[in-house]
Scaffold this motif. Structure first.
Motif, PDB file in Angstrom:
ATOM      1  N   LEU A 225      -3.619  16.226 -10.121  1.00 10.99           N
ATOM      2  CA  LEU A 225      -4.228  15.579 -11.271  1.00 10.99           C
ATOM      3  C   LEU A 225      -3.979  14.165 -11.332  1.00 10.99           C
ATOM      4  N   VAL A 226      -2.902  13.860 -11.297  1.00  5.03           N
ATOM      5  CA  VAL A 226      -2.370  12.291 -11.524  1.00  5.03           C
ATOM      6  C   VAL A 226      -3.024  11.540 -10.487  1.00  5.03           C
ATOM      7  N   GLY A 227      -2.803  12.026  -9.275  1.00  5.03           N
ATOM      8  CA  GLY A 227      -3.166  11.274  -8.162  1.00  5.03           C
ATOM      9  C   GLY A 227      -4.843  11.149  -7.973  1.00  5.03           C
ATOM     10  N   TRP A 228      -5.545  12.234  -8.384  1.00  7.60           N
ATOM     11  CA  TRP A 228      -7.071  12.153  -8.580  1.00  7.60           C
ATOM     12  C   TRP A 228      -7.611  10.961  -9.382  1.00  7.60           C
ATOM     13  N   PHE A 229      -6.959  11.045 -10.707  1.00 11.21           N
ATOM     14  CA  PHE A 229      -7.357  10.325 -11.794  1.00 11.21           C
ATOM     15  C   PHE A 229      -7.234   8.877 -11.065  1.00 11.21           C
ATOM     16  N   LEU A 230      -5.849   8.624 -10.777  1.00 10.44           N
ATOM     17  CA  LEU A 230      -5.513   7.078 -10.215  1.00 10.44           C
ATOM     18  C   LEU A 230      -6.452   6.674  -8.935  1.00 10.44           C
ATOM     19  N   THR A 231      -6.792   7.527  -7.960  1.00  6.71           N
ATOM     20  CA  THR A 231      -7.539   7.220  -6.896  1.00  6.71           C
ATOM     21  C   THR A 231      -9.035   6.781  -7.299  1.00  6.71           C
ATOM     22  N   ASP A 232      -9.577   7.654  -8.172  1.00 10.69           N
ATOM     23  CA  ASP A 232     -10.904   7.411  -8.670  1.00 10.69           C
ATOM     24  C   ASP A 232     -11.055   6.559  -9.799  1.00 10.69           C
ATOM     25  N   ARG A 233     -10.144   6.300 -10.358  1.00  8.46           N
ATOM     26  CA  ARG A 233     -10.289   5.159 -11.718  1.00  8.46           C
ATOM     27  C   ARG A 233      -9.695   4.040 -11.617  1.00  8.46           C
ATOM     28  N   ILE A 234      -8.667   3.953 -10.816  1.00  6.11           N
ATOM     29  CA  ILE A 234      -7.865   2.723 -10.778  1.00  6.11           C
ATOM     30  C   ILE A 234      -8.062   2.307  -9.319  1.00  6.11           C
ATOM     31  N   VAL A 235      -7.588   2.951  -8.335  1.00  8.01           N
ATOM     32  CA  VAL A 235      -7.390   2.129  -6.768  1.00  8.01           C
ATOM     33  C   VAL A 235      -8.851   1.837  -6.320  1.00  8.01           C
ATOM     34  N   GLU A 236      -9.620   2.889  -6.103  1.00  9.28           N
ATOM     35  CA  GLU A 236     -10.885   2.863  -5.521  1.00  9.28           C
ATOM     36  C   GLU A 236     -11.569   1.699  -6.188  1.00  9.28           C
ATOM     37  N   PRO A 237     -11.870   1.609  -7.454  1.00 13.05           N
ATOM     38  CA  PRO A 237     -12.649   0.603  -8.122  1.00 13.05           C
ATOM     39  C   PRO A 237     -12.086  -0.749  -7.665  1.00 13.05           C
ATOM     40  N   ARG A 238     -10.889  -0.966  -7.360  1.00 18.67           N
ATOM     41  CA  ARG A 238     -10.138  -2.445  -7.164  1.00 18.67           C
ATOM     42  C   ARG A 238     -10.670  -2.606  -5.739  1.00 18.67           C
ATOM     43  N   LEU A 239     -10.733  -1.733  -4.715  1.00 18.00           N
ATOM     44  CA  LEU A 239     -11.206  -1.999  -3.391  1.00 18.00           C
ATOM     45  C   LEU A 239     -12.556  -2.069  -3.126  1.00 18.00           C
ATOM     46  N   LYS A 240     -13.560  -2.024  -4.182  1.00 18.59           N
ATOM     47  CA  LYS A 240     -14.683  -2.212  -3.839  1.00 18.59           C
ATOM     48  C   LYS A 240     -15.205  -3.722  -3.384  1.00 18.59           C
ATOM     49  N   LYS A 241     -14.259  -4.674  -3.758  1.00 18.21           N
ATOM     50  CA  LYS A 241     -14.679  -6.058  -3.276  1.00 18.21           C
ATOM     51  C   LYS A 241     -14.025  -6.261  -1.861  1.00 18.21           C
ATOM     52  N   VAL A 242     -13.228  -5.228  -1.494  1.00 17.92           N
ATOM     53  CA  VAL A 242     -12.717  -5.276  -0.080  1.00 17.92           C
ATOM     54  C   VAL A 242     -13.607  -4.920   1.044  1.00 17.92           C
ATOM     55  N   GLU A 243     -14.085  -5.802   1.864  1.00 17.26           N
ATOM     56  CA  GLU A 243     -15.027  -5.322   2.875  1.00 17.26           C
ATOM     57  C   GLU A 243     -14.491  -4.706   4.037  1.00 17.26           C
ATOM     58  N   VAL A 244     -15.209  -3.433   4.538  1.00 11.03           N
ATOM     59  CA  VAL A 244     -14.521  -2.729   5.568  1.00 11.03           C
ATOM     60  C   VAL A 244     -15.302  -2.923   6.842  1.00 11.03           C
ATOM     61  N   CYS A 462      -4.624   1.546   7.751  1.00  9.84           N
ATOM     62  CA  CYS A 462      -5.452   0.659   6.865  1.00  9.84           C
ATOM     63  C   CYS A 462      -5.903  -0.457   7.642  1.00  9.84           C
ATOM     64  N   GLN A 463      -5.263  -1.080   8.564  1.00  4.03           N
ATOM     65  CA  GLN A 463      -5.878  -2.117   9.721  1.00  4.03           C
ATOM     66  C   GLN A 463      -7.061  -1.743  10.416  1.00  4.03           C
ATOM     67  N   LYS A 464      -7.037  -0.482  10.490  1.00  3.94           N
ATOM     68  CA  LYS A 464      -8.201   0.016  11.273  1.00  3.94           C
ATOM     69  C   LYS A 464      -9.516  -0.276  10.575  1.00  3.94           C
ATOM     70  N   TYR A 465      -9.649  -0.419   9.447  1.00  7.40           N
ATOM     71  CA  TYR A 465     -10.902  -0.841   8.458  1.00  7.40           C
ATOM     72  C   TYR A 465     -10.805  -1.897   7.908  1.00  7.40           C
ATOM     73  N   VAL A 466      -9.467  -2.579   7.496  1.00  5.88           N
ATOM     74  CA  VAL A 466      -9.558  -3.911   6.901  1.00  5.88           C
ATOM     75  C   VAL A 466      -8.427  -4.712   7.507  1.00  5.88           C
ATOM     76  N   LYS A 467      -8.821  -5.428   8.485  1.00  5.45           N
ATOM     77  CA  LYS A 467      -7.782  -6.125   9.491  1.00  5.45           C
ATOM     78  C   LYS A 467      -6.927  -7.054   8.727  1.00  5.45           C
ATOM     79  N   SER A 468      -7.316  -7.534   7.464  1.00  6.72           N
ATOM     80  CA  SER A 468      -6.224  -8.537   6.750  1.00  6.72           C
ATOM     81  C   SER A 468      -5.047  -7.554   6.100  1.00  6.72           C
ATOM     82  N   THR A 469      -5.215  -6.525   6.365  1.00  8.47           N
ATOM     83  CA  THR A 469      -3.988  -5.558   5.680  1.00  8.47           C
ATOM     84  C   THR A 469      -2.682  -5.890   5.687  1.00  8.47           C
ATOM     85  N   GLY A 470      -1.961  -6.139   4.849  1.00  6.40           N
ATOM     86  CA  GLY A 470      -0.620  -6.481   5.088  1.00  6.40           C
ATOM     87  C   GLY A 470       0.338  -5.415   3.907  1.00  6.40           C
TER      88      GLY A 470
END
Length: 514
Positions: A225-244, A462-470
């Motif tokens: 439940l906690v992981g579900w909330f954080l993924t959909d409401r916190i983590v993924e929205p932050r990644l919208k600006k990151v180009e794949v 992660c680098q498979k999708y976003v090469k700049s991942t560090g």
């Protein structure tokens, strides 16, 4: 506040800051090399210092080994190759990826994802992924090489950000390491150390290997439940600006399967099912060769537990080959080898990082600096003489901190169980509850420490999708999970204790001091 704007503000700025600063760290390989040199220097400085802490492994005062002495440097050079080749995550990753690589190259995994996504409601994708990640603990480290990369593929195929899928899977596999409703080898392993520590006070005490099973089972729901909330409401929205950006020939597509591909998929899946059925009947017999000498299948010494990675190799290789030839993706046998080669080429960067990681972890262990850190923290906590509930919280926090430096669950517990377990028994707290507190702390900080052996591998995924991942990118993604798991799981343990739900089989909360 709308759903898309929820992550804005302080939290988002803080995570962006962590990502920016973290990505300024050296390449992980250089980081491990630098840390190894630092360990050498610190070991030389502290090798001449006497410490009062007793090492439970030897029964004498702990001593720091000087890694810059002539003897230690000679041993370092002579053992360098074996230190690298015996680095456990290396073999696990490479062998498993040989089989998984064929299944992916032939299109079998892609076909499976299309089939799965066709029957799974989109809003349940995240919790299902986290649940599968948690269950993967049963197969030792299989989740790191199987579930986490598939998390990225599944999310990408569903039109979601693949790094969010990797983060959710990583949170389930590693952050929720002690949450599982299926018993695994880690249960008797930790119980063994707990029982030995408890017998310092009570030589006749016996603990059940499943003494935390009910609590870890209930924790599964919390982590999902906690992981579900954080993924959909916190983590993924932050990644919208990151180009794949992904290579066209590796891009999972959502085109419907052709009739030929559909037949190939079900035949290949049937072969996988038959392999698993065969394995079940092989392991079922009381005299099965897959059982440990004790007769248990879940014992870490059982051939079954030691064969998980080869089993993954076979269980993915055979269906992958069958699907490849039946679907027309493969025309000749050398294409199977091409699939293995392609999967290994993608691991080249990880192999380099693993080399330096292996050397660092070996130096850290041999220096005894990690053991000293754990013992100093445990002794300090003991000296505070806090109330029992506060001490339980202290154990969680101390374990989470030490876990940033010592990745092995058994190594940490072997060091601090002889201090914590007898101490809390004197306060009337059972070894079962002390072990449960340790397991919470041992899980929550796995996902934010680059010193965890599989952390560099997740960076590669992660680098498979976003090469700049560090390092900073991954840490900033995982910090919300780590903090939330630490706070909520600790509160959950305290409430669980207050209500009096059973911790596990033949477990108790109280110890009656004779």
């Amino acid at each position: 506040m709308s759903e898309t704007s929820a992550p804005k503000g302080f939290v988002n700025k803080a995570l962006d800051f962590i990502e920016k600063k973290g990505n300024k760290l050296p390449d992980p390989a250089i980081l491990f090399l630098s840390l190894m040199v630092l360990i050498w220097v610190l070991s030389a400085i502290f090798s001449g210092v006497s410490f009062s802490e007793i090492d439970p492994r030897t029964g004498s005062a702990i001593e720091i080994v000087n890694l810059l002495s002539g003897t230690s440097l000679a041993a370092f050079l002579s053992n360098m190759v074996t230190t690298f080749t015996s680095f456990a995550p290396l073999g696990i990753v490479l062998v498993a990826m040989l089989g998984v690589g064929v299944a992916e190259h032939s299109g079998y995994i892609n076909a499976g994802l299309k089939t799965m996504l066709g029957v799974t409601p989109k809003f349940l994708l995240t919790p299902m992924l986290i649940l599968v990640a948690i269950v993967s603990h049963t197969a030792t480290d299989a989740g790191y090489v199987l579930v986490i990369p598939l998390g990225g593929v599944i999310f990408y195929a569903a039109g979601r950000h693949p790094l969010a899928g990797i983060a959710a899977a990583f949170a389930g596999v590693s952050g929720g390491f002690s949450a599982n409703f299926i018993p695994s080898g880690i249960d008797p392993l930790l119980q063994g150390f707990t029982q030995s520590a408890a017998q310092i006070i009570d030589p006749n005490i016996q603990l059940n290997p499943l003494n935390n099973w009910f609590f870890t089972s209930a924790s599964t729901l919390l982590i999902v439940l906690v992981g579900w909330f954080l993924t959909d409401r916190i983590v993924e929205p932050r990644l919208k600006k990151v180009e794949v950006v992904i290579e066209d020939n590796e891009e999972p597509t959502m085109d419907a399967l052709t009739s030929k591909e559909r037949i190939a998929f079900w035949v290949a899946s049937t072969s996988m099912f038959l392999l698993l059925i065969g394995l079940f009947f092989w392991a079922k017999g009381e005299d099965s060769a897959l059982r440990a000498e004790s007769g248990k299948l879940t014992d870490l010494t059982a051939p079954l537990m030691r064969s998980i990675v080869p089993i993954i190799f076979v269980v993915f290789l055979i269906p992958g080959v069958i699907y490849g030839f039946l679907s027309g993706a493969y025309k000749e046998s050398k294409q199977v080898i091409a699939g293995m080669t392609k999967s290994m080429s993608g691991m080249s960067y990880y192999i380099v990082m693993a080399f330096f990681c292996a050397l660092f972890i070996d130096a850290f262990a041999k220096s005894n600096l990690g053991a000293l850190l754990a013992l100093k923290g445990a002794t300090f906590l003991q000296s505070l003489q806090l109330a029992s509930g506060v001490t339980i919280v202290g154990i969680v926090l101390l374990t989470a901190f030490v876990n940033l430096f010592i990745g092995s669950a058994s190594a940490k517990w072997a060091l601090i169980a002889p201090i914590f377990v007898p101490m809390l028994m004197q306060l009337g707290i059972s070894p079962d509850l002390t072990q449960a507190a340790y397991r919470v702390g041992d899980s929550v900080s796995n996902i934010v420490t680059p010193l965890m052996p599989y952390f560099p591998l997740v960076v590669v995924y992660c680098q498979k999708y976003v090469k700049s991942t560090g390092i900073g990118t991954l840490v900033s993604m995982m910090i919300p999970y780590s903090i939330a798991f630490l706070l909520l799981w600790t509160i959950f343990l305290l409430i669980y204790w207050m209500i009096g739900f059973p911790l596990g089989v033949q477990a108790s909360y109280e110890y009656i001091v004779p």
